[in-house]
Design an enzyme around this catalytic site. Structure first.
Site, PDB file in Angstrom:
ATOM      1  N   ARG A  78      -7.788  -8.400  -6.926  1.00  0.00           N
ATOM      2  CA  ARG A  78      -8.397 -10.040  -7.330  1.00  0.00           C
ATOM      3  C   ARG A  78      -9.366  -9.720  -7.264  1.00  0.00           C
ATOM      4  O   ARG A  78     -10.161  -8.229  -6.716  1.00  0.00           O
ATOM      5  CB  ARG A  78      -7.790 -10.105  -5.797  1.00  0.00           C
ATOM      6  N   LYS A 128       0.692  -1.164  -0.134  1.00  0.00           N
ATOM      7  CA  LYS A 128      -0.379  -0.094  -0.264  1.00  0.00           C
ATOM      8  C   LYS A 128       0.568   1.364  -0.158  1.00  0.00           C
ATOM      9  O   LYS A 128       0.153   2.391  -0.511  1.00  0.00           O
ATOM     10  CB  LYS A 128      -1.003  -0.533   0.988  1.00  0.00           C
ATOM     11  N   GLU A 176      -1.601   6.070   9.198  1.00  0.00           N
ATOM     12  CA  GLU A 176      -1.784   7.102   8.044  1.00  0.00           C
ATOM     13  C   GLU A 176      -3.216   8.283   9.331  1.00  0.00           C
ATOM     14  O   GLU A 176      -3.444   7.122  10.225  1.00  0.00           O
ATOM     15  CB  GLU A 176      -2.409   6.686   6.713  1.00  0.00           C
TER      16      GLU A 176
END
Length: 639
Positions: free
Chosen positions: A284, A117, A192
């Site tokens: 996916r 990520k 974050e």
């Protein structure tokens, strides 16, 4: 290229769902299974199956070498990874291709670009997709709180923690890293800002090998527990046309930035004032893909297979119609910290003709090694209000026997005013869980129905020959006692089913499996099912579902242990012990002492009181059963 035989490198409901489409396309199908899954539904649905020796995911479904060898043995020429496990593992995709097999998924380079990520956000920043600024945990201050810690290499809520106090940051980092390492083989974690009352909105993309990329609308997946989705819907409600277009454009840009092929999902966090921020791209198929299939009238798995064969998509996708909502039915107890449940699923029956994707059938065992999701139930209707109403009604009428589930929570969530108005957010359960799990249906009528069903003769049999029937002693009331959720209840009735002490309830008819009562002037039907193996009696009606027992099936172990004993709240594996913890250690109330892993989730075992640890029986890697004694804390005396 043409695919003739497909191996599904997964298990459970997603394996069953992929196998269903493969059969419809005329493909031979191959399942793989761990030892606990030897007779699982996905194995029974396939044309052939290959054993993966062992039980833990690390020894079975995460073994790329075993999966490729299984494909070779069974003569498969393609591999579909499903979701989870190795579905987003670029090395696995490369190895599948190197073995001469067709990989049903995006190119390894695209997976690799989005797998981390942190790297994905760098890529999206360069592509102009809006992002939340990352926070360095080592330099975080109180002004940065709250923080969201996330696993860099995976999803599904694992390796994720919300930090609201700097004093808990290190512990949360360690826990998130350990969980990520166990789930994905990579302990990298990043931080974050955590957006309060944000919405989780995502866009389904589908791309072919000829340059066409479809944005197949939005989904809202904001109702989550432990950062795992519970209820999803398409399209996401309450978005402006401008915001919806922005999300579609950003998703297509993300897909094009990595030369994407196949099905994928671009996830965004939308703030309360409507600002979107890129979260991640899942390379996916998503768990919640059925709502998009319903709205667009297509089969995403079929499209995955066709794209892998080189087929071109039409230049524009089909037009969406109506609204779809999906609920995930879990074997868990939401009222007790979402505690996962294990055991035999005796009945799974959802009325109404809705789509039900499941990896279980009646009689199957839900074990400790894998995710506790029993099924996904999907409703599609012309409007959101109708789809929500239909799904709630079907779930309320479902019969799910043998395990505690989140069924009642799903029904109440779908009927909650905050959800029905179309403004859900990720903090929904933080605000409402206590109220949603507080009230349980009154078991009085269920107890009466169970007693009357027990006394009723089988069709065509004589009442006189039935022991305990209501005509044995004409003048003497009959009694039947049951325990419901640990509380004893007694039903009393006389000849012909005349009820004693129940002036507002009238008996109308009974068989051993169906009882009809008039309750406060309203005719109600109660479905009764006896389990000869456990002694349980399951009673389902529009007033609620109840499991009745002559004695509690699982007496609380606390009733038979010394004060201060820490008992395993579920079967699982001890994954960690607090650093430096040993007999004689001083502990404080609420301090995490041990971590258990069960059904892919870590669960903390906390000190029940401040005092001294007098015994420690658990070690990392140890398998423990429900109620096993893990440690003992002697509470400090108050002076």
């Amino acid at each position: 290229m043409t695919i003739t035989s497909l191996l599904v490198a997964n298990r459970g409901e997603i394996a069953v769902r992929i196998l269903r489409t493969a059969r419809a396309l005329g493909l031979a199908t191959v399942a793989v299974h761990s030892d606990p899954d030897a007779d699982a539904l996905h194995v029974r649905c396939a044309d052939a199956a290959v054993r993966l020796p062992g039980a833990a995911p690390a020894d079975t479904y995460l073994r790329a070498d075993l999966l490729i060898e299984a494909a070779r043995k069974a003569g498969a020429d393609a591999v579909h990874p499903g979701y989870g496990f190795l579905s987003e593992n670029a090395d696995f995709a490369r190895r599948v291709r190197a073995a001469g097999l067709t990989w049903i998924g995006p190119p390894p380079e695209a997976i690799e670009a989005m797998a981390s990520k942190t790297r994905a956000k760098d890529l999206m920043r360069a592509a102009g997709v809006p992002l939340l600024d990352p926070v360095d945990p080592a330099a975080a201050t109180s002004a940065d709180l709250p923080l969201l810690l996330k696993a860099a290499a995976g999803g599904g809520g694992r390796g994720m923690r919300v930090v609201r106090d700097l004093d808990t940051l290190k512990e949360s980092l360690d826990a998130a890293s350990a969980e990520a390492l166990s789930a994905f083989g990579d302990g990298e974690v990043f931080a974050e800002p955590y957006v309060e009352r944000g919405r989780h909105v995502e866009v389904q993309v589908l791309a072919d090998t000829h340059g066409t990329v479809w944005a197949l609308g939005t989904r809202d997946c904001s109702l989550q527990r432990r950062h795992q989705k519970v209820i999803e819907e398409a399209p996401a409600p309450g978005l402006s046309d401008t915001l919806r277009a922005t999300l579609h454009e950003a998703a297509v840009a993300a897909a094009r930035a990595v030369s994407y092929e196949g099905a994928g999902t671009v996830e965004f966090l939308v703030t309360a004032d409507g600002r979107p921020y890129f979260l991640e791209m899942n390379t996916r198929l998503q768990v919640e893909h059925p709502v998009t299939e319903a709205v667009f009238g297509l089969d995403l798995v079929a499209h995955q297979l066709r794209v892998a064969e080189g087929a071109a998509l039409p230049l524009t996708p089909p037009q969406p119609t109506g609204h779809a909502v999906e609920a995930r039915l879990y074997a868990e107890d939401p009222a007790h910290d979402w505690r996962p449940q294990t055991g035999v699923l005796h009945t799974l029956d959802v009325p109404g003709g809705l789509r039900v994707d499941t990896g279980f059938a009646a009689g199957d065992t839900v074990g400790v090694h894998y995710d506790p999701m029993l099924a996904k139930v999907i409703a599609h209707a012309p409007t959101r209000a109708e789809a929500v109403r239909v799904l709630a009604h079907a779930l309320a009428g479902a019969r799910v026997h043998g395990l505690t589930t989140n069924r009642d929570l799903l029904v109440r969530s779908l009927r909650h005013p905050e959800f029905t108005t179309g403004r859900p957010d990720t903090g929904f359960y933080e605000r409402h869980l206590a109220a949603l799990t507080a009230n349980t249906p009154d078991p009085t009528t269920a107890v009466l129905a169970a007693a009357l069903a027990e006394a009723a003769p089988a069709p065509g049999a004589s009442l006189a020959g039935r022991l305990g029937g209501w005509r044995n002693v004409r003048s003497q009331p009959q009694t039947r006692s049951y325990t419901v959720a640990g509380t004893a209840h007694t039903a009393r009735y006389q000849q012909g089913g005349v009820l004693v002490d129940q002036p507002d309830i009238t008996f109308l008819a009974a068989t051993p499996t169906r009882v009809t009562l008039e309750v406060h002037g309203v005719r109600r039907v109660f479905h009764v099912k006896h389990n000869p193996h456990t002694g349980e009696v399951h009673v389902d009606s529009t007033l609620g579902a109840h499991t009745l027992l002559p004695v509690p099936r699982f007496p609380e172990p606390e009733d038979h242990t010394a004060p201060g004993s820490l008992l395993a709240p579920m079967p699982g594996t001890v994954v960690r012990v607090a650093e430096g913890l040993a007999p004689g250690s001083a502990v404080t109330a609420g301090q995490p002492l041990l971590w258990l892993e069960a059904m892919k989730m870590e669960h903390r075992v906390l000190a029940p009181a401040s005092g001294t640890l007098t015994a420690l029986h658990a070690v990392p890697g140890q398998q423990v059963e429900f109620g096993a004694l893990l440690a003992v804390v002697q509470e400090e005396t108050q002076t």
